[in-house]
Design a protein around this motif. Structure first.
Motif, short mmCIF file in Angstrom:
data_model
loop_
_atom_site.label_atom_id
_atom_site.label_comp_id
_atom_site.label_asym_id
_atom_site.label_seq_id
_atom_site.Cartn_x
_atom_site.Cartn_y
_atom_site.Cartn_z
N ASP A 44 29.14 57.79 39.96
CA ASP A 44 30.50 58.17 39.58
C ASP A 44 31.22 57.08 38.80
N GLY A 45 30.49 56.03 38.45
CA GLY A 45 31.08 54.95 37.66
C GLY A 45 31.77 53.88 38.48
N ARG A 46 31.77 54.00 39.78
CA ARG A 46 32.42 53.01 40.63
C ARG A 46 31.47 51.84 40.88
N ARG A 47 32.02 50.63 40.78
CA ARG A 47 31.20 49.43 40.97
C ARG A 47 31.12 49.09 42.45
N THR A 48 29.93 48.73 42.90
CA THR A 48 29.73 48.28 44.28
C THR A 48 29.18 46.86 44.25
N ASP A 49 29.62 46.05 45.19
CA ASP A 49 29.19 44.66 45.27
C ASP A 49 28.32 44.48 46.52
N TYR A 50 27.09 44.06 46.30
CA TYR A 50 26.18 43.75 47.40
C TYR A 50 26.01 42.24 47.51
N ALA A 51 25.76 41.79 48.72
CA ALA A 51 25.45 40.38 48.96
C ALA A 51 24.32 40.28 49.96
N VAL A 52 23.41 39.36 49.72
CA VAL A 52 22.31 39.09 50.65
C VAL A 52 22.54 37.71 51.25
N ASP A 53 22.67 37.67 52.56
CA ASP A 53 22.96 36.43 53.29
C ASP A 53 21.77 36.12 54.19
N VAL A 54 21.17 34.95 54.01
CA VAL A 54 20.00 34.55 54.79
C VAL A 54 20.26 33.19 55.42
N ARG A 55 20.12 33.10 56.73
CA ARG A 55 20.17 31.82 57.44
C ARG A 55 18.74 31.37 57.65
N HIS A 56 18.39 30.21 57.12
CA HIS A 56 17.00 29.78 57.11
C HIS A 56 16.45 29.48 58.49
N TYR A 63 12.64 35.09 64.40
CA TYR A 63 12.48 35.54 63.02
C TYR A 63 13.66 35.08 62.16
N VAL A 64 13.37 34.85 60.89
CA VAL A 64 14.43 34.64 59.91
C VAL A 64 14.90 36.02 59.45
N LYS A 65 16.20 36.24 59.42
CA LYS A 65 16.73 37.55 59.08
C LYS A 65 17.56 37.51 57.80
N ALA A 66 17.49 38.60 57.06
CA ALA A 66 18.33 38.79 55.88
C ALA A 66 19.38 39.84 56.21
N HIS A 67 20.61 39.58 55.78
CA HIS A 67 21.71 40.50 56.04
C HIS A 67 22.26 41.01 54.71
N LEU A 68 22.42 42.31 54.62
CA LEU A 68 22.94 42.92 53.40
C LEU A 68 24.39 43.33 53.63
N TYR A 69 25.25 42.89 52.73
CA TYR A 69 26.68 43.24 52.79
C TYR A 69 27.03 44.14 51.62
N LEU A 70 27.86 45.14 51.90
CA LEU A 70 28.33 46.06 50.87
C LEU A 70 29.85 45.96 50.79
N ASP A 71 30.32 45.54 49.61
CA ASP A 71 31.76 45.35 49.40
C ASP A 71 32.37 44.48 50.51
N GLY A 72 31.66 43.42 50.86
CA GLY A 72 32.17 42.44 51.80
C GLY A 72 32.00 42.78 53.26
N ARG A 73 31.31 43.89 53.58
CA ARG A 73 31.10 44.30 54.97
C ARG A 73 29.61 44.39 55.29
N HIS A 74 29.27 44.01 56.52
CA HIS A 74 27.87 44.00 56.95
C HIS A 74 27.32 45.42 56.92
N HIS A 75 26.33 45.64 56.06
CA HIS A 75 25.81 46.98 55.82
C HIS A 75 24.45 47.23 56.47
N ALA A 76 23.59 46.21 56.48
CA ALA A 76 22.24 46.36 57.04
C ALA A 76 21.65 44.99 57.30
N GLU A 77 20.59 44.95 58.11
CA GLU A 77 19.89 43.70 58.37
C GLU A 77 18.42 43.98 58.61
#
Length: 217
Positions: A44-56, A63-77
């Motif tokens: 629909d033309g709307r921009r979304t911002d994703y972020a991948v946050d990893v603590r080594h 386990y080392v985990k990766a966290h996915l954020y969508l528009d500044g909110r925790h979306h998945a891990e």
């Protein structure tokens, strides 16, 4: 076939997020945290911002985990290696002993694009050095590879000497090998430290070679 199976397994490991806000990157986290960003356009033309946050450092489950954020909110891990479904493809995250070796957006057509490191992170600072001083950046990259090649060569020489030391073992077939370079315990420690530094520098650029960087670990 194996890669497809591993990809499916990684997708199945993804767990939903809890909606918590993304914390700002702090300078003291440069050795323990990686943060990357991705901007996508929806249909629909709307921009979304994703972020991948990893603590080594390993989490409580080991386990080392990766966290996915969508528009500044925790979306998945997911534990790494992680594959997060996003519009138009997936975000793939893989770690090494020295940081990340992969953090890419892969489209359904197979095109790959590295995510953008957060400016405050160690990866972001290394990317800024590459943009502002490309010649120096190339020299540092060349020095890292040189250090790892020398470290690997020394390791091979020492291993060859060790496995041919027993006269009743392999030495009776190939002879005894004596390494032309005899490092003290302190010398080996120095070599270990500089090879770790070299692999860490390469990880800041998402560079990884199983022989060079894997051997350093």
């Amino acid at each position: 076939m194996f890669e497809e199976w591993r990809h499916r397994r990684a997708v199945q490991r993804v767990k939903p997020g809890d909606g918590r806000p993304l914390k700002r990157f702090r300078w003291w986290q440069m050795l323990t945290r990686a943060l990357f960003h991705l901007r996508l356009m929806n249909d629909d033309g709307r921009r979304t911002d994703y972020a991948v946050d990893v603590r080594h450092q390993n989490q409580s489950d080991g386990y080392v985990k990766a966290h996915l954020y969508l528009d500044g909110r925790h979306h998945a891990e997911s534990r790494v290696p992680a594959v997060f479904p996003v519009p138009g493809g997936t975000v793939e995250v893989r770690a090494s002993n020295f940081g990340l070796k992969r953090c890419h957006y892969v489209t359904v057509e197979g095109a790959e694009f590295p995510l953008v490191p957060d400016p405050a992170s160690a990866e972001g600072r290394r990317a800024r050095l590459d943009r502002s001083h490309p010649a120096l950046s190339r020299w540092i990259g060349f020095l890292s590879v040189t250090v790892l090649v020398i470290g690997l060569a020394l390791l091979i020489l020492q291993l060859a000497e060790q496995i041919t030391r027993d006269p009743e073992g392999l030495a009776q077939y190939v002879g005894t090998f004596v390494s032309p370079i005899d490092l003290s315990a302190g010398g080996n420690a120095v070599v270990g430290l500089v090879t770790v530094a070299a692999s860490t520098e390469r990880a800041l650029r998402l560079r990884y070679n199983w022989l060079l960087d894997g051997g350093a670990g």
